[in-house]
Each structure stands twice: as C-alpha cells, then as structure tokens.
Design an enzyme around this catalytic site. Structure first.
Site, short mmCIF file in Angstrom:
data_model
loop_
_atom_site.label_atom_id
_atom_site.label_comp_id
_atom_site.label_asym_id
_atom_site.label_seq_id
_atom_site.Cartn_x
_atom_site.Cartn_y
_atom_site.Cartn_z
N PRO A 1 0.60 -1.32 0.04
CA PRO A 1 0.03 -0.04 0.03
C PRO A 1 0.94 1.27 -0.10
CG PRO A 1 0.22 -1.06 2.01
CD PRO A 1 0.99 -1.80 1.33
N THR A 2 0.67 2.15 -0.83
CA THR A 2 1.34 3.57 -0.93
C THR A 2 0.28 4.58 -1.17
OG1 THR A 2 1.64 3.37 -3.17
CG2 THR A 2 3.55 2.38 -1.94
N GLY A 3 0.52 5.69 -0.69
CA GLY A 3 -0.56 6.72 -0.37
C GLY A 3 -0.39 7.57 -1.61
N SER B 1 -3.87 1.89 0.37
CA SER B 1 -3.49 2.69 1.55
C SER B 1 -4.87 3.47 2.13
CB SER B 1 -2.54 3.61 1.18
OG SER B 1 -2.25 4.59 2.00
N THR C 1 -1.10 -0.77 9.85
CA THR C 1 0.52 -0.24 9.88
C THR C 1 0.66 0.40 11.23
OG1 THR C 1 0.49 0.35 7.48
CG2 THR C 1 2.11 1.32 8.66
N SER D 1 8.41 -5.12 7.92
CA SER D 1 8.65 -3.83 7.03
C SER D 1 9.10 -2.88 8.08
CB SER D 1 7.16 -3.55 6.58
OG SER D 1 7.25 -2.25 5.78
N HIS E 1 8.79 0.00 6.21
CA HIS E 1 8.08 1.15 5.84
C HIS E 1 9.10 1.84 4.34
CE1 HIS E 1 4.24 3.40 6.61
NE2 HIS E 1 4.74 4.23 5.60
N ASP F 1 8.70 -6.67 3.27
CA ASP F 1 8.91 -5.66 2.08
C ASP F 1 10.12 -4.63 2.56
OD1 ASP F 1 8.09 -3.56 3.70
OD2 ASP F 1 5.96 -3.34 3.01
N GLY G 1 6.92 -1.89 -3.17
CA GLY G 1 6.75 -0.35 -3.05
C GLY G 1 7.23 0.51 -4.22
N ARG G 2 8.39 1.18 -3.92
CA ARG G 2 8.65 2.02 -4.88
C ARG G 2 8.74 1.51 -6.35
NH1 ARG G 2 11.53 2.90 -0.50
NH2 ARG G 2 11.91 5.01 0.53
C1 LIG Z 1 5.51 6.85 -1.68
C2 LIG Z 1 5.31 5.88 -0.71
C3 LIG Z 1 4.22 5.98 0.00
C4 LIG Z 1 3.72 4.95 0.98
N1 LIG Z 1 2.61 5.17 1.66
C5 LIG Z 1 2.12 4.04 2.76
C6 LIG Z 1 0.84 4.13 3.17
O1 LIG Z 1 0.07 4.89 3.19
N2 LIG Z 1 0.73 3.20 4.08
C7 LIG Z 1 1.58 2.23 4.45
O2 LIG Z 1 1.52 1.33 5.22
N3 LIG Z 1 2.85 2.00 3.79
C8 LIG Z 1 3.23 2.97 3.07
N4 LIG Z 1 4.33 2.89 2.47
C9 LIG Z 1 5.06 1.76 2.55
C10 LIG Z 1 4.99 0.64 1.71
O3 LIG Z 1 3.81 0.18 2.00
C11 LIG Z 1 6.18 -0.39 1.67
O4 LIG Z 1 6.27 -0.90 3.29
C12 LIG Z 1 7.33 0.08 1.07
O5 LIG Z 1 7.28 0.91 0.19
C13 LIG Z 1 8.21 -1.10 0.68
O6 LIG Z 1 9.68 -0.53 0.52
P1 LIG Z 1 10.22 -0.17 -1.03
O7 LIG Z 1 9.48 1.05 -1.29
O8 LIG Z 1 11.60 -0.24 -0.77
O9 LIG Z 1 9.70 -1.39 -1.81
C14 LIG Z 1 4.60 3.76 1.48
C15 LIG Z 1 5.70 3.85 0.62
C16 LIG Z 1 6.27 4.69 -0.37
C17 LIG Z 1 7.43 4.55 -1.30
#
Ligand SMILES: Cc1cc2nc3c(=O)[nH]c(=O)nc-3n(C[C@H](O)[C@H](O)[C@H](O)COP(=O)(O)O)c2cc1C
Length: 393
Positions: free
Chosen positions: A117-119, A146, A195, A287, A289, A320, A343-344
């Site tokens: 999930p990403t915002g 998210s 989370t 995670s 995050h 993750d 994620g990214r």
């Molecule tokens: C731009 C962005 C927004 C994110 N927003 C959330 C979110 O709203 N809720 C959440 O639980 N994790 C959020 N995350 C974390 C991701 O769920 C995930 O744990 C993380 O991106 C994994 O790492 P990686 O980006 O290196 O793959 C966010 C990550 C990014 C990069």
C-alpha cells in the site's frame, strides 16, 4: 600540438566517425536517446523506471517517492542487507516447468509478488491507484490499498475486478476509525493490514529538500478542505493526526471488531511477532516502511530470520522494503517469507508510463524470480527453503 588542441582534434575526428554514428543509432534503438528508456519494453530491470520517474515528476513529488529518513542510511541498508546472504543453487534438476503459484489465506496467486500500500498515487500519475489496480488485474497480483490513497477504495476494487486488501492508519477516535474499517469490509476487502511503524512522524529530510526546489504553488492542490477519500464523512482533523496510542489492546479490539483477516504491518522483532501470534492476528508484514519511518540502520531481510523462527509457520509472514531483484525475492522466500511486497518499483513504473509501466515492473520481477528459481534448481515456491542460501560472515 598543445593538449587542448589535440583534444579538439580528437573530438572532431570522433564526431565524424562512423563509430559514434553507430553508437548513437544503437542508443536510439535501445530507447536510450537521453539515457532514459522511452517505452516500458526497453527496461532491463526495475531501476530503469526510477530514472524516468525522476525526470518526469515535479521535484516535490519525486522527493516524496524517493525519501527515506535522516541521512538515508536505512534505505541503503535495505539494499545492502541482501548482500549478507548468498545463494546455494542445486544442480542437475529438471527445471523445464517452474510453478511460482503461492497460496495466501486460501487463495492461489500466480506469484508471491504483492503490491504494497502506498499513499497518494495520483501524485505520480493522473490515473493513480486505478492504473495500479488495472495493472494488478492484468498480471493478477494481490494489491493493498492505503488509508491515504488518492482514489476511493470502491473505485479501486472496480478497476482491479476483485477486492483488494485495506491498509489502516487508525485515528484516535475508535468510532471514526471503525467507519474506515467497516467501509473496507463493506467493499469486500478480505484482509486489513494495520500499519504500526509510521504514526509517530518521521524525519524525512529528502522530501523537504526536494520540496524547496519545486517552484509550483503546493497550496493550490494541498488545500485544507481536501480530504483523502477514505477520510470522507469522518469527523476527524485531516492530515497527519494519526493515533499514537495504538497498542496490543487496540490490536485485540480490531481483531474482535472485524470479519476481515488482520495483519500487522511494520513488525521488525521476533518478540513482537510472537505477541502477534498470541493475540490471534492472521499475519504480519515484516517492514520498515521502505526506510521511511525510523532510521534503524537495519534491513528487513536481516530482521526476517528472527521473525520466522518466532512465528514457526503459525501465521502468514510477508516482507517488504528494498526488494528490487528476483534474487532478493528468492532470498526472502528461502528465509521463510510466504510472499514479498513491492513499493517504490511499481510507483517508478506508474510515474514513468502509467499502467503499462506498472505491468512492466511486475513482469520484470516475475521473470527475474522465475529465472533464479530455474538457476537454483527449485521448481516450486515451497521448494525454496533455507538450504538455498547461506549467511555471509
Ligand atoms: C511513496 C510511498 C508511500 C507509502 N505510503 C504508505 C501508506 O500509506 N501506508 C503504508 O502502510 N505504507 C506506505 N508505504 C510503505 C509501503 O507500503 C512499503 O512498506 C514500502 O514501500 C516497501 O519498500 P520499498 O519501497 O523499498 O519497496 C509507502 C511507501 C512509499 C514509497
């Protein structure tokens, strides 16, 4: 001839040379006119999308995507952690058929690759979460959405063609928090991921630096009235006022209040994983995050072994943070993770090319995992066990 004169002569020769013309035409052929890929098909790996994303996004949004915390050591650590594990491939195995199918809560997926999930996905592409959902539909991946998604969960589910998992950031008020939980439940979400690692605020310096470079007026879009769709109709202060009082009692209350499977996202210790099992949650996401919450200087691949040994197969373990290569995924599976969230990388794909970019990222990761499974002599996910890796001393 002086040094600068001979250099000038050499550059003149080079400019007229067929070698350069050939080099330029092959760069164009590879879609690398300016060093960036021009279509998703030209990507060799997920990093090819990162540079395109950087080139197309406004600085503030790029900073939001890129940022880690403090001096960004933990995000580097997430990558370096993988180098502490080495592969031990088996030889002389018939690897014509590779089965990557993975069961998660009784449902079978074609791969163990999950969309984290990403915002605010519309900060990266106008189609935001809908483009991600359509890509997830085409490639058939489990997707989590998210709390601060820029698209209503119901619309995402429609675009995905089946329910997604919901990620929860709780508010202080239980009643208001439950409105989000019940909305996800009503939308058909089979699971909710609470989370727990990012509600205290975090020192994200990179995003602040990039925001300073952005000459647009952020207040035009980021207005006081603008609410995340999941916060519509809730009686809460908008923006980052998330509950800092969430504890194990909250987890038990949530578990009893919903029919969805409950996961805790952000666990990085074996003893916390043990508590999660004891409190009857259905799974955890190991995670940090994506190194956006706390500067722990510890990668999640290094956290995984103590968690897997605490859980002992009793609940689902996802992981993750920093996964970019098929070998990274393989190492996590070998250490005992059931599946891996990304994620990214998919956001790089989204920013670069919208839905086709996300599809390409998912396909690259799938293909890389398939290749390493074949090379390691594992023909199904459950064959990938700790004997296939060794921790480097
Ligand atoms: C731009 C962005 C927004 C994110 N927003 C959330 C979110 O709203 N809720 C959440 O639980 N994790 C959020 N995350 C974390 C991701 O769920 C995930 O744990 C993380 O991106 C994994 O790492 P990686 O980006 O290196 O793959 C966010 C990550 C990014 C990069």
């Amino acid at each position: 001839m002086s040094h600068s004169e001979s250099r000038r002569q050499f550059l003149k020769y080079l400019a007229a040379s067929p070698v350069l013309a050939y080099a330029q035409s092959t760069r164009r052929y590879a879609g690398l006119g300016d060093g960036l890929i021009s279509t998703p098909e030209h990507a060799l790996n997920v990093f090819d999308f990162e540079s395109v994303a950087e080139s197309v996004l406004p600085p503030a949004h790029w900073g939001y995507l890129k940022t880690s915390i403090d001096d960004d050591a933990t995000i580097r650590r997430n990558r370096e952690g993988f180098t502490h594990y080495q592969l031990r491939p088996r030889r002389l195995i018939d690897v014509r058929q590779i089965d990557m199918s993975t069961e998660i809560f009784g449902k079978t997926w074609p791969t163990p690759i999950v969309i984290a999930p990403t915002g605010s996905n519309q900060a990266f592409h106008p189609e935001g979460e809908l483009a991600v959902a359509r890509a997830a539909r085409v490639k058939n991946h489990l997707q989590m959405i998210s709390t601060v998604a820029s698209t209503p969960i119901e619309d995402v589910i429609e675009a995905r063609g089946e329910p997604v998992w919901y990620q929860l950031y709780p508010r202080y008020d239980w009643t208001e928090t439950m409105k989000m939980v019940k909305r996800a439940e009503a939308a058909g979400c089979p699971a909710i991921a609470l989370t727990v690692d990012n509600t205290m605020g975090s020192n994200r310096e990179t995003v602040r630096r990039f925001a300073k470079l952005d000459e647009r007026d952020c207040a035009v879009c980021h207005t006081e009235e603008r609410k995340s769709p999941m916060h519509e109709g809730l009686n809460i202060p908008e923006r980052n006022d998330y509950s800092r009082s969430v504890d194990w009692e909250f987890v038990r209350r949530l578990r009893d209040a919903t029919s969805m499977k409950v996961l805790i996202k952000g666990i990085v210790r074996g003893d916390d994983a043990e508590l999660a099992v004891g409190d009857g949650v259905d799974g955890i996401v190991v995670s940090n995050h994506g190194a956006r919450a706390v500067a722990t200087d510890r990668s999640t691949i290094e956290c995984l072994p103590e968690i897997v040994s605490a859980v002992r197969g009793r609940i689902l373990v996802l992981v993750d943070s920093g996964f970019r290569r098929g070998t990274d995924l393989f190492k996590a599976l070998a250490l005992g993770a059931d599946a891996v969230c990304i994620g990214r990388p998919y956001l790089w794909g989204l920013a670069s090319f919208g839905q086709p970019g996300v599809e390409a990222v998912l396909e690259l990761l799938r293909a890389e995992l398939e290749l390493v499974m074949r090379q390691a002599g594992t023909t199904s996910i459950d064959q990938i066990d700790p004997t296939y890796i060794v921790a480097k001393h």
